[in-house]
Write an enzyme that holds these catalytic residues in place. Structure first.
Site, PDB file in Angstrom:
ATOM      1  N   SER A 156      -6.011   5.753   3.670  1.00 33.37           N
ATOM      2  CA  SER A 156      -6.485   6.174   4.960  1.00 33.37           C
ATOM      3  C   SER A 156      -7.866   5.800   5.386  1.00 33.37           C
ATOM      4  O   SER A 156      -8.635   5.524   4.428  1.00 33.37           O
ATOM      5  CB  SER A 156      -6.478   7.717   5.199  1.00 33.37           C
ATOM      6  OG  SER A 156      -5.208   8.278   4.922  1.00 33.37           O
TER       7      SER A 156
HETATM    8  N1  SAH Z   1      -4.310   9.790   0.318  1.00 32.46           N
HETATM    9  C1  SAH Z   1      -3.750   8.380   0.418  1.00 32.46           C
HETATM   10  C2  SAH Z   1      -3.142   7.808   1.503  1.00 32.46           C
HETATM   11  C3  SAH Z   1      -1.689   7.491   1.187  1.00 32.46           C
HETATM   12  S1  SAH Z   1      -0.747   7.133   2.303  1.00 32.46           S
HETATM   13  C4  SAH Z   1      -4.911   7.577  -0.112  1.00 32.46           C
HETATM   14  O1  SAH Z   1      -6.079   7.894   0.009  1.00 32.46           O
HETATM   15  O2  SAH Z   1      -4.833   6.436  -0.492  1.00 32.46           O
HETATM   16  C5  SAH Z   1       0.660   8.366   2.355  1.00 32.46           C
HETATM   17  C6  SAH Z   1       1.338   8.586   0.761  1.00 32.46           C
HETATM   18  O3  SAH Z   1       2.265   9.327   0.993  1.00 32.46           O
HETATM   19  C7  SAH Z   1       2.083   7.130   0.407  1.00 32.46           C
HETATM   20  O4  SAH Z   1       1.533   6.552  -0.618  1.00 32.46           O
HETATM   21  C8  SAH Z   1       3.611   7.598   0.634  1.00 32.46           C
HETATM   22  O5  SAH Z   1       4.184   6.749  -0.516  1.00 32.46           O
HETATM   23  C9  SAH Z   1       3.330   8.800   0.116  1.00 32.46           C
HETATM   24  N2  SAH Z   1       4.622   9.773   0.369  1.00 32.46           N
HETATM   25  C10 SAH Z   1       5.448   9.572   1.414  1.00 32.46           C
HETATM   26  N3  SAH Z   1       6.396  10.726   1.424  1.00 32.46           N
HETATM   27  C11 SAH Z   1       5.976  11.435   0.422  1.00 32.46           C
HETATM   28  C12 SAH Z   1       6.780  12.611  -0.393  1.00 32.46           C
HETATM   29  N4  SAH Z   1       7.413  13.230   0.266  1.00 32.46           N
HETATM   30  N5  SAH Z   1       6.054  13.265  -1.280  1.00 32.46           N
HETATM   31  C13 SAH Z   1       4.854  12.670  -1.707  1.00 32.46           C
HETATM   32  N6  SAH Z   1       4.338  11.530  -1.201  1.00 32.46           N
HETATM   33  C14 SAH Z   1       4.901  10.815  -0.292  1.00 32.46           C
END
Ligand code: SAH
Length: 227
Positions: free
Chosen positions: A76
């Site tokens: 993000s």
């Molecule tokens: N907080 C992260 C942002 C990652 S983007 C950072 O700082 O890098 C969101 C993430 O959510 C992705 O990696 C995606 O694979 C994950 N995601 C999507 N659906 C999900 C679910 N049902 N449970 C857990 N993670 C999920």
């Protein structure tokens, strides 16, 4: 000898550049946009974001934007991480659940303030990389699990706060159930149009406040089935 000296100077230079970029990021992207909470500013100023992006994106680690981390996912934008961390009223001694570990960056920021961080990632390679990285960087107050965050993480519930970084079409019931009374959850909700919702759990139910329009990756798994 001269080579070794050159290498040391180069490495120090590199480190300093990241530290400088991080300082500038905090000033330009966070403080100037109105987030002045000391805890959030300190946390954003500490976590080495360059460690959480792929090598070829390191030079861009502190730009005002999300970046790709592989598997069609993103780390993000720094401002969004700061905003979400600020809105849940985090402080020392608290226990927080994050859904969507991704690179692990958001979890690291949360762990600079909270006592314990539990984070769930649905994609195995991302969960594994994030866990290794967070351990290497010394974050011993974060637990990573691979699984579907729709269902939360019952074992350590209830949580003082929940941060969701992928967007379901509606608020998952298990997450509300695993939040303490008075606890806050920040979550992007929607499909093509998403809004960031601040949810407060009360004795009577939940209170929802719309913060800003956002664009997060969709929540996979159970959330996709029950649209
Ligand atoms: N907080 C992260 C942002 C990652 S983007 C950072 O700082 O890098 C969101 C993430 O959510 C992705 O990696 C995606 O694979 C994950 N995601 C999507 N659906 C999900 C679910 N049902 N449970 C857990 N993670 C999920």
């Amino acid at each position: 000898m001269a080579n070794i000296l050159a290498l040391i100077i180069f490495m120090l230079g590199g480190t300093n550049n990241y530290a400088l970029s991080r300082e500038r990021m905090v000033e330009e992207q966070i403080v100037k946009r109105g987030i002045t909470d000391e805890k959030v500013i300190d946390a954003m100023g500490k976590v080495p974001r360059e460690e959480f992006v792929p090598d070829n994106y390191k030079p861009y680690a502190y730009i005002d934007s999300p970046l790709p981390i592989g598997y069609e996912q993103t780390i993000s934008q720094p401002f969004i991480v700061a905003l979400m961390t600020y809105l849940i009223d985090l402080e020392g001694g608290k226990k927080v659940l994050e859904i969507g570990t991704g690179s692990g960056y958001g979890a690291a920021v949360l762990a600079e303030i909270a006592e314990e961080v539990y984070t769930i990632e649905i994609l195995k390679p991302l969960a594994e990389t994030a866990e290794e990285r967070l351990t290497r960087l010394g974050y011993d107050n974060i637990k990573v699990r691979c699984g579907d965050g729709f269902f939360g993480w019952e074992d350590y519930a209830p949580y003082d706060a929940i941060v969701v970084t992928c967007a379901p079409g509606y608020i998952p019931r298990p997450l509300v159930d695993q939040l303490k009374i008075g606890g806050k959850m920040i979550i992007p909700v929607g499909e093509s149009f998403q809004e960031l919702l601040l949810v407060t759990k009360t004795e009577e139910g939940i209170k929802e406040e719309s913060i800003i329009p956002v664009r997060f990756v969709p929540m996979k798994g159970e959330a996709e089935k029950r649209k």
